[in-house]
Design an enzyme around this catalytic site. Structure first.
Site, PDB file in Angstrom:
ATOM      1  N   SER A 126       5.531   4.933   8.885  1.00  0.00           N
ATOM      2  CA  SER A 126       4.882   4.686   7.594  1.00  0.00           C
ATOM      3  C   SER A 126       5.850   5.049   6.483  1.00  0.00           C
ATOM      4  CB  SER A 126       3.624   5.544   7.467  1.00  0.00           C
ATOM      5  OG  SER A 126       2.544   4.838   7.935  1.00  0.00           O
ATOM      6  N   LYS A 160       5.339   3.456  17.249  1.00  0.00           N
ATOM      7  CA  LYS A 160       5.293   2.401  16.221  1.00  0.00           C
ATOM      8  C   LYS A 160       6.499   2.530  15.290  1.00  0.00           C
ATOM      9  CE  LYS A 160       2.296   0.087  12.901  1.00  0.00           C
ATOM     10  NZ  LYS A 160       0.927  -0.104  12.447  1.00  0.00           N
ATOM     11  N   THR A 219       4.878   8.529   3.719  1.00  0.00           N
ATOM     12  CA  THR A 219       4.913   9.979   3.974  1.00  0.00           C
ATOM     13  C   THR A 219       6.383  10.370   3.956  1.00  0.00           C
ATOM     14  OG1 THR A 219       2.872   9.964   5.257  1.00  0.00           O
ATOM     15  CG2 THR A 219       4.384  11.773   5.696  1.00  0.00           C
ATOM     16  N   ASN A 243       0.831  -1.210   0.000  1.00  0.00           N
ATOM     17  CA  ASN A 243       0.000   0.000   0.000  1.00  0.00           C
ATOM     18  C   ASN A 243       0.858   1.249   0.000  1.00  0.00           C
ATOM     19  OD1 ASN A 243      -0.446   1.892   2.566  1.00  0.00           O
ATOM     20  ND2 ASN A 243       0.165  -0.134   3.322  1.00  0.00           N
ATOM     21  N   PHE A 303      -1.562   8.344   4.437  1.00  0.00           N
ATOM     22  CA  PHE A 303      -2.360   8.950   5.517  1.00  0.00           C
ATOM     23  C   PHE A 303      -3.613   9.666   4.998  1.00  0.00           C
ATOM     24  CE2 PHE A 303       1.531   9.620   8.565  1.00  0.00           C
ATOM     25  CZ  PHE A 303       1.566   8.264   8.799  1.00  0.00           C
ATOM     26  N   TYR A 348      -3.632  -7.107  10.480  1.00  0.00           N
ATOM     27  CA  TYR A 348      -4.270  -6.385   9.375  1.00  0.00           C
ATOM     28  C   TYR A 348      -4.448  -7.335   8.187  1.00  0.00           C
ATOM     29  CZ  TYR A 348      -5.526  -2.573   6.205  1.00  0.00           C
ATOM     30  OH  TYR A 348      -6.202  -1.763   5.325  1.00  0.00           O
ATOM     31  N   THR A 381       5.736  -4.344  13.885  1.00  0.00           N
ATOM     32  CA  THR A 381       6.267  -3.278  13.075  1.00  0.00           C
ATOM     33  C   THR A 381       5.219  -2.766  12.084  1.00  0.00           C
ATOM     34  OG1 THR A 381       6.923  -4.732  11.252  1.00  0.00           O
ATOM     35  CG2 THR A 381       8.552  -4.382  12.987  1.00  0.00           C
ATOM     36  N   ASN A 382       5.604  -1.685  11.419  1.00  0.00           N
ATOM     37  CA  ASN A 382       4.833  -1.177  10.282  1.00  0.00           C
ATOM     38  C   ASN A 382       5.177  -2.011   9.035  1.00  0.00           C
ATOM     39  OD1 ASN A 382       3.279   0.671   8.665  1.00  0.00           O
ATOM     40  ND2 ASN A 382       3.661   2.199  10.245  1.00  0.00           N
ATOM     41  N   THR A 383       4.786  -1.542   7.879  1.00  0.00           N
ATOM     42  CA  THR A 383       5.077  -2.272   6.627  1.00  0.00           C
ATOM     43  C   THR A 383       6.541  -2.071   6.218  1.00  0.00           C
ATOM     44  OG1 THR A 383       4.325  -0.329   5.421  1.00  0.00           O
ATOM     45  CG2 THR A 383       2.715  -2.048   5.768  1.00  0.00           C
TER      46      THR A 383
END
Ligand SMILES: Cc1cc2nc3c(=O)[nH]c(=O)nc-3n(C[C@H](O)[C@H](O)[C@H](O)COP(=O)(O)O)c2cc1C
Length: 336
Positions: free
Chosen positions: A175, A217, A178, A111, A115, A318, A245-247
């Site tokens: 993320s 995060k 951004t 993805n 945001f 997710y 974690t995030n992606t």
């Protein structure tokens, strides 16, 4: 079986459209009544973390309900906690579409949402309307037009506004969609963020006589030394939890498939190992001082157990929910 049949139909539609369509349908009054009739509530298995009592260890990861429009629906699936957001001080549209891509054979998602959200005031209104009495976390970020040097202000605005309406706050500095956001994980920017965040938390604690824990995060694309540095700072500033974690931006994990060049954050099964490794390193560094909320690639009971074995106290899901449906959540909760 039923979910895999529905999934076949849903996967014929463009991913973001099918996401919105599914949630809108499931949120309708009639479906809610059916869910209440057929889905038995799961017995609670309380666990203490960050000073809060969670009904169970399994939470919804950030990004699925960015604006808090589906809180009551997700709570019915059995989640012990729901993380809303990422939300920013002002509404923003995010990156141009298409910005979500499924990789079915890999059980992965890429993805590049950026945001997209309706802003923090809208989220507060939705939280006020919800009937859910369980644990809500709000994941906050900076607006695209705010420079990285001024980013901390955006986080402070969000903390101040959301403080009375959430059980914990997650600071998203990981993320990949951004520009420069991940720079906040390093050096002076990181230390200043932690210092000012803790100062704001203290101020709000006194003002509202309520302590709202703060979690950070982090990204899976960190070196061992970077994780060690981050852990030391988290302990120094007494941060309440870390979400890992995030992606990932590491697309070598899916290099064999044809869409692997698409830019964006990769989640789902290919992220599992990488994210577990980060949790393990964090756990060694943090010992039991700071709890870890483990997220990344959970798609089965075994992978949930693996995340906990790596050191996570709570877990979030997710992509697993997209690929395996609500049953996965219930099975994991029952078996953990
Ligand atoms: C479409 C999509 C949107 C996401 N949006 C956010 C977000 O707004 N904020 C955030 O912190 N994480 C976001 N995430 C990351 C997830 O919360 C999670 O950290 C990541 O997907 C790894 O977990 P998984 O493998 O179970 O999907 C998003 C993930 C996806 C797939």
């Amino acid at each position: 079986m039923f979910y895999y049949f529905v999934r076949k139909l849903l996967f014929l539609i463009e991913p973001e459209k099918s996401h919105t369509l599914t949630l809108k349908c499931l949120n309708s009054k009639y479906i809610q009544i059916l869910i209440d009739m057929f889905l038995k509530p799961i017995p609670s298995r309380p666990i203490k973390c960050m000073g809060l009592t969670f009904p169970n260890k399994v939470g919804l990861a950030a990004g699925m309900d960015k604006n808090g429009e589906y809180i009551d629906f997700f709570s019915k699936l059995g989640f012990g906690f729901i993380e809303l957001g990422t939300v920013t001080p002002l509404p923003q549209v995010g990156n141009p579409k298409p910005r979500i891509f499924r990789m079915l054979s890999e059980e992965a998602i890429v993805n590049k949402m950026g945001f997209n959200n309706l802003g923090i005031e809208n989220l507060i209104n939705n939280i006020k309307k919800s009937k859910f009495k369980g644990i809500i976390g709000v994941n906050i970020g900076k607006n695209k037009n705010t420079s990285i040097e001024n980013a901390i202000n955006d986080y402070l605005i969000c903390i101040e506004k959301i403080y009375c309406y959430t059980d914990y706050i997650a600071i998203n500095i990981s993320s990949p969609n951004t520009k420069n956001l991940r720079n906040l994980q390093f050096g002076v920017l990181f230390k200043n963020l932690l210092k000012k965040t803790k100062r704001k938390q203290k101020e709000m604690h006194i003002k509202h006589s309520k302590y709202v824990p703060i979690a950070i995060k982090i990204s899976p694309d960190l070196s061992r030394n970077e994780i060690i540095y981050i852990s030391q700072q988290l302990i120094k500033f007494k941060i309440d939890a870390v979400i890992a974690t995030n992606t990932t931006l590491d697309h070598s994990l899916i290099h064999k498939i044809k869409n692997s060049q698409i830019k964006g954050g990769l989640s789902g099964l290919p992220l599992q190992r990488k994210s577990n490794d980060i949790v393990s390193i964090l756990y060694k560094q943090l010992k039991k001082n700071i709890p870890i909320i483990g997220v990344g690639g959970i798609n089965s009971i075994n992978s949930a157990k693996e995340k906990i074995k790596s050191g996570a106290k709570l877990i979030q899901i997710y992509s697993g929910l997209i690929y395996h449906g609500p049953k996965l959540i219930r099975n994991i909760i029952k078996k953990l």
